[in-house]
Write an enzyme that holds these catalytic residues in place. Sequence first.
Site, short mmCIF file in Angstrom:
data_model
loop_
_atom_site.label_atom_id
_atom_site.label_comp_id
_atom_site.label_asym_id
_atom_site.label_seq_id
_atom_site.Cartn_x
_atom_site.Cartn_y
_atom_site.Cartn_z
N HIS A 55 9.05 -1.25 -23.15
CA HIS A 55 10.45 -0.82 -23.30
C HIS A 55 11.25 -1.93 -23.98
O HIS A 55 10.73 -3.01 -24.23
CB HIS A 55 11.07 -0.41 -21.96
N HIS A 57 13.90 -3.89 -23.29
CA HIS A 57 14.63 -5.02 -22.69
C HIS A 57 14.15 -6.35 -23.25
O HIS A 57 12.97 -6.54 -23.51
CB HIS A 57 14.48 -4.99 -21.16
N ASP A 59 13.50 -9.23 -22.14
CA ASP A 59 12.41 -9.97 -21.51
C ASP A 59 11.04 -9.28 -21.72
O ASP A 59 10.03 -9.72 -21.17
CB ASP A 59 12.68 -10.19 -20.01
N HIS A 60 11.04 -8.26 -22.58
CA HIS A 60 9.77 -7.59 -22.93
C HIS A 60 9.50 -7.60 -24.44
O HIS A 60 8.36 -7.38 -24.86
CB HIS A 60 9.77 -6.15 -22.40
N HIS A 113 13.59 3.61 -15.76
CA HIS A 113 14.14 2.26 -15.94
C HIS A 113 14.87 2.20 -17.28
O HIS A 113 16.01 1.73 -17.36
CB HIS A 113 12.99 1.26 -15.87
N ASP A 132 8.24 -2.20 -16.41
CA ASP A 132 9.16 -2.24 -15.28
C ASP A 132 9.30 -0.87 -14.62
O ASP A 132 10.38 -0.51 -14.12
CB ASP A 132 10.55 -2.72 -15.74
N HIS A 170 6.56 -8.01 -13.74
CA HIS A 170 7.30 -9.03 -12.98
C HIS A 170 6.60 -9.35 -11.66
O HIS A 170 5.99 -8.49 -11.04
CB HIS A 170 8.72 -8.54 -12.66
FE FE Z 1 11.74 -6.72 -17.22
ZN ZN Z 2 13.21 -4.00 -18.00
#
Ligand code: FE
Ligand code: ZN
Length: 242
Positions: A55, A57, A59-60, A113, A132, A170
């Site tokens: 996805h 975001h 942090d991905h 998410h 996530d 995570h």
């Molecule tokens: Fe994440």
């Molecule tokens: Zn995420």
Amino acid sequence: MLEVVQVPVLSDNYVYLVHDAASGETAVVDPAVAEPVLEAAAARGWRITQILNTHWHPDHVGANAAIKAATGCTITGPAGEESKIPGIDRAVREGDTVAIGAETGRVIDVPGHTAGHNAYHFASSGLLFCGDTLFAMGCGRLFEGTPEQMVGSLGKLMALPDDTLVYCAHEYTASNGRFALTVEPDNAALQARMAEVVAAREVGRPTVPSTIGLERATNPFTRAADVADFAARRAAKDSFPG
Ligand code: FE
Ligand code: ZN
């Protein structure tokens, strides 16, 4: 069989290198940052040929551009999130497949998410990369989706074989487990798992991957009675102190 290397980055993210020895192909799943990922590949003499994003975001996808620039790899991500995924070459949705060497991965739509969130399931090696969506004893927050969508998404993942390895993005397991015990204090499987998780974290060991079977037995979000029950649990977790 695919080989997985787990690279812990930032405060609690996991980036995965997924390597096929026969072809020499290596995929990176959800690269938050570039340096440790490039180093982990170089240390093994592996050539990164593709990135798979679950996805959009940051942090991905944060290292999409840097890893593409360094390796010339291709980038595959979820249809519907193309505009937010740096360097994307191919947008995929359920019904599409991805390949690492000769091994095929099936794309599963798991909205909740984010609206376009993908999971990637490699059946021959028994691996699930779910970003996530499903966490060890938890699930992702509902930023762009409804409880109903997340229940549907988790249901698709829980239909996979019990021994499927669940590579989530995570290390949230200890906090998730503390919440899970407030929901099901008498669940013996959950109590036993939590004891193992606490011991692992005390010595800095990862608690990921999990398995579908473990999540079926201990995850309060996969064990909700219905959508309303799920929604109540998700809301309670959102305000759970940790
Ligand atoms: Fe994440
Ligand atoms: Zn995420």
